[in-house]
Design a protein around this motif. Structure first.
Motif, PDB file in Angstrom:
ATOM      1  N   ALA A 109       0.910  -0.959   0.068  1.00  0.00           N
ATOM      2  CA  ALA A 109       0.075  -0.148   0.065  1.00  0.00           C
ATOM      3  C   ALA A 109       0.703   1.132  -0.014  1.00  0.00           C
ATOM      4  CB  ALA A 109      -1.061  -0.009   1.270  1.00  0.00           C
ATOM      5  N   ILE A 110       1.935   1.229   0.743  1.00  0.00           N
ATOM      6  CA  ILE A 110       2.740   2.532   0.857  1.00  0.00           C
ATOM      7  C   ILE A 110       3.378   2.621  -0.557  1.00  0.00           C
ATOM      8  CG2 ILE A 110       5.124   3.047   1.837  1.00  0.00           C
ATOM      9  CD1 ILE A 110       4.217   2.068   4.475  1.00  0.00           C
ATOM     10  N   PHE A 111       3.981   1.569  -1.142  1.00  0.00           N
ATOM     11  CA  PHE A 111       4.683   1.628  -2.547  1.00  0.00           C
ATOM     12  C   PHE A 111       3.628   2.027  -3.463  1.00  0.00           C
ATOM     13  CE2 PHE A 111       5.931  -0.208  -6.405  1.00  0.00           C
ATOM     14  CZ  PHE A 111       7.255   0.503  -6.707  1.00  0.00           C
ATOM     15  N   GLU A 112       2.514   1.393  -3.437  1.00  0.00           N
ATOM     16  CA  GLU A 112       1.524   1.866  -4.708  1.00  0.00           C
ATOM     17  C   GLU A 112       0.699   3.142  -4.482  1.00  0.00           C
ATOM     18  OE1 GLU A 112      -1.049  -1.772  -4.978  1.00  0.00           O
ATOM     19  OE2 GLU A 112       0.576  -2.791  -5.925  1.00  0.00           O
ATOM     20  N   ASP A 113       0.396   3.480  -3.143  1.00  0.00           N
ATOM     21  CA  ASP A 113      -0.391   4.767  -3.083  1.00  0.00           C
ATOM     22  C   ASP A 113       0.502   5.971  -2.622  1.00  0.00           C
ATOM     23  OD1 ASP A 113      -2.340   2.719  -3.147  1.00  0.00           O
ATOM     24  OD2 ASP A 113      -2.944   3.013  -0.770  1.00  0.00           O
ATOM     25  N   LYS A 114       1.859   5.580  -2.538  1.00  0.00           N
ATOM     26  CA  LYS A 114       2.675   6.684  -2.307  1.00  0.00           C
ATOM     27  C   LYS A 114       2.376   7.920  -1.474  1.00  0.00           C
ATOM     28  CE  LYS A 114       4.725   5.790  -6.554  1.00  0.00           C
ATOM     29  NZ  LYS A 114       4.961   4.595  -6.416  1.00  0.00           N
ATOM     30  N   GLY A 115       1.554   7.191  -0.279  1.00  0.00           N
ATOM     31  CA  GLY A 115       0.953   8.302   0.706  1.00  0.00           C
ATOM     32  C   GLY A 115       0.076   7.671   1.699  1.00  0.00           C
ATOM     33  N   ALA A 116      -0.294   8.183   2.757  1.00  0.00           N
ATOM     34  CA  ALA A 116      -1.371   7.885   3.660  1.00  0.00           C
ATOM     35  C   ALA A 116      -2.751   7.599   2.804  1.00  0.00           C
ATOM     36  CB  ALA A 116      -1.476   8.975   4.875  1.00  0.00           C
ATOM     37  N   SER A 117      -3.065   6.269   3.206  1.00  0.00           N
ATOM     38  CA  SER A 117      -4.331   6.056   2.277  1.00  0.00           C
ATOM     39  C   SER A 117      -5.173   5.088   3.073  1.00  0.00           C
ATOM     40  CB  SER A 117      -4.144   5.346   1.005  1.00  0.00           C
ATOM     41  OG  SER A 117      -3.541   4.070   1.266  1.00  0.00           O
ATOM     42  N   HIS A 118      -6.492   4.824   2.731  1.00  0.00           N
ATOM     43  CA  HIS A 118      -7.480   3.889   3.481  1.00  0.00           C
ATOM     44  C   HIS A 118      -6.609   2.479   3.569  1.00  0.00           C
ATOM     45  CE1 HIS A 118     -10.790   1.971   4.942  1.00  0.00           C
ATOM     46  NE2 HIS A 118     -10.718   1.176   3.852  1.00  0.00           N
ATOM     47  N   ARG A 119      -6.034   2.305   2.381  1.00  0.00           N
ATOM     48  CA  ARG A 119      -5.137   0.720   2.552  1.00  0.00           C
ATOM     49  C   ARG A 119      -4.006   0.921   3.363  1.00  0.00           C
ATOM     50  NH1 ARG A 119      -3.386  -2.309  -2.785  1.00  0.00           N
ATOM     51  NH2 ARG A 119      -2.031  -0.169  -3.035  1.00  0.00           N
ATOM     52  N   VAL A 120      -3.330   2.048   3.531  1.00  0.00           N
ATOM     53  CA  VAL A 120      -1.888   2.062   4.704  1.00  0.00           C
ATOM     54  C   VAL A 120      -2.762   2.047   5.885  1.00  0.00           C
ATOM     55  CG1 VAL A 120      -0.551   3.441   5.500  1.00  0.00           C
ATOM     56  CG2 VAL A 120      -0.616   3.425   2.980  1.00  0.00           C
ATOM     57  N   ASN A 121      -3.608   2.673   6.080  1.00  0.00           N
ATOM     58  CA  ASN A 121      -4.510   2.804   7.510  1.00  0.00           C
ATOM     59  C   ASN A 121      -4.982   1.433   7.811  1.00  0.00           C
ATOM     60  OD1 ASN A 121      -3.561   5.356   8.143  1.00  0.00           O
ATOM     61  ND2 ASN A 121      -5.549   6.086   7.156  1.00  0.00           N
ATOM     62  N   ALA A 122      -5.613   0.788   6.908  1.00  0.00           N
ATOM     63  CA  ALA A 122      -6.260  -0.445   7.188  1.00  0.00           C
ATOM     64  C   ALA A 122      -5.194  -1.572   7.590  1.00  0.00           C
ATOM     65  CB  ALA A 122      -6.962  -0.952   6.211  1.00  0.00           C
ATOM     66  N   ALA A 123      -3.959  -1.609   6.741  1.00  0.00           N
ATOM     67  CA  ALA A 123      -2.944  -2.449   7.206  1.00  0.00           C
ATOM     68  C   ALA A 123      -2.455  -2.384   8.488  1.00  0.00           C
ATOM     69  CB  ALA A 123      -1.728  -2.380   6.006  1.00  0.00           C
ATOM     70  N   ILE A 124      -2.119  -0.880   8.845  1.00  0.00           N
ATOM     71  CA  ILE A 124      -1.511  -0.563  10.096  1.00  0.00           C
ATOM     72  C   ILE A 124      -2.666  -1.091  11.422  1.00  0.00           C
ATOM     73  CG2 ILE A 124      -1.231   1.375  11.698  1.00  0.00           C
ATOM     74  CD1 ILE A 124      -0.099   2.877   9.082  1.00  0.00           C
ATOM     75  N   GLU A 125      -3.830  -0.699  10.963  1.00  0.00           N
ATOM     76  CA  GLU A 125      -4.854  -1.340  12.108  1.00  0.00           C
ATOM     77  C   GLU A 125      -4.838  -2.874  12.173  1.00  0.00           C
ATOM     78  OE1 GLU A 125      -6.791   0.335  14.091  1.00  0.00           O
ATOM     79  OE2 GLU A 125      -5.385   2.033  13.495  1.00  0.00           O
ATOM     80  N   LYS A 126      -4.632  -3.564  11.011  1.00  0.00           N
ATOM     81  CA  LYS A 126      -4.676  -5.125  11.140  1.00  0.00           C
ATOM     82  C   LYS A 126      -3.165  -5.563  11.899  1.00  0.00           C
ATOM     83  CE  LYS A 126      -4.809  -8.939   7.967  1.00  0.00           C
ATOM     84  NZ  LYS A 126      -4.744  -9.366   6.531  1.00  0.00           N
TER      85      LYS A 126
END
Length: 150
Positions: free
Chosen positions: A86-103
């Protein structure tokens, strides 16, 4: 607060939780030349003077803990991979980044809860003196990770 600062703070929290969970699990299942459950049994015998009868009672407890720990560790690995993607593909804070962190947070928190529950389950099988020593070793391990003195 700006999103990059929030992301950094969240990542710092993730790292701290991970360190605590790793310390607890590493402390109770040391890495050695033998498989993990054998190392844990050796450690318990050496540190706590486990009797043969206690060992029989602890075997099923250790087996259940090792299975749950493996499941949670796999969940953390998978979530770390998701976060990296998510970090690599989204290049910033995103819903996917936050979801992975929560997981990751959820699995690490559960791992810490499971590990502490495991300590208390073991304590119930031990003599009062052994149980006190187990709790003391656990507390010392937690304090040493935070840099506090004994």
């Amino acid at each position: 607060m700006k999103k990059p600062v929030q992301l950094v703070l969240v990542l710092v929290v993730v790292a701290l939780v991970a360190m605590g969970a790793c310390l607890l699990t590493r402390y109770f299942i040391p890495i050695g030349r033998h498989d993990k459950s054998e190392s844990a049994h050796y450690w318990m015998h050496e540190q706590l003077g486990i009797t043969a009868e206690q060992k029989k009672s602890l075997d099923s407890i250790e087996h259940r803990y090792a299975e749950r720990r493996a499941q949670l560790t796999q969940t953390i690995r998978q979530a770390n991979t998701e976060l990296a993607t998510a970090i690599f593909e989204d290049k910033g804070a995103s819903h996917r980044v936050n979801a992975a962190i929560e997981k990751i947070h959820a699995a690490q928190g559960e791992l810490q809860r499971v590990t502490i529950a495991h300590v208390f389950e073991m304590k119930a099988v031990l003599s009062p003196e052994q149980g006190d020593k187990l709790l003391k070793l656990t507390a010392e391990a937690l304090k040493s990770e935070t840099g506090e003195s004994h």
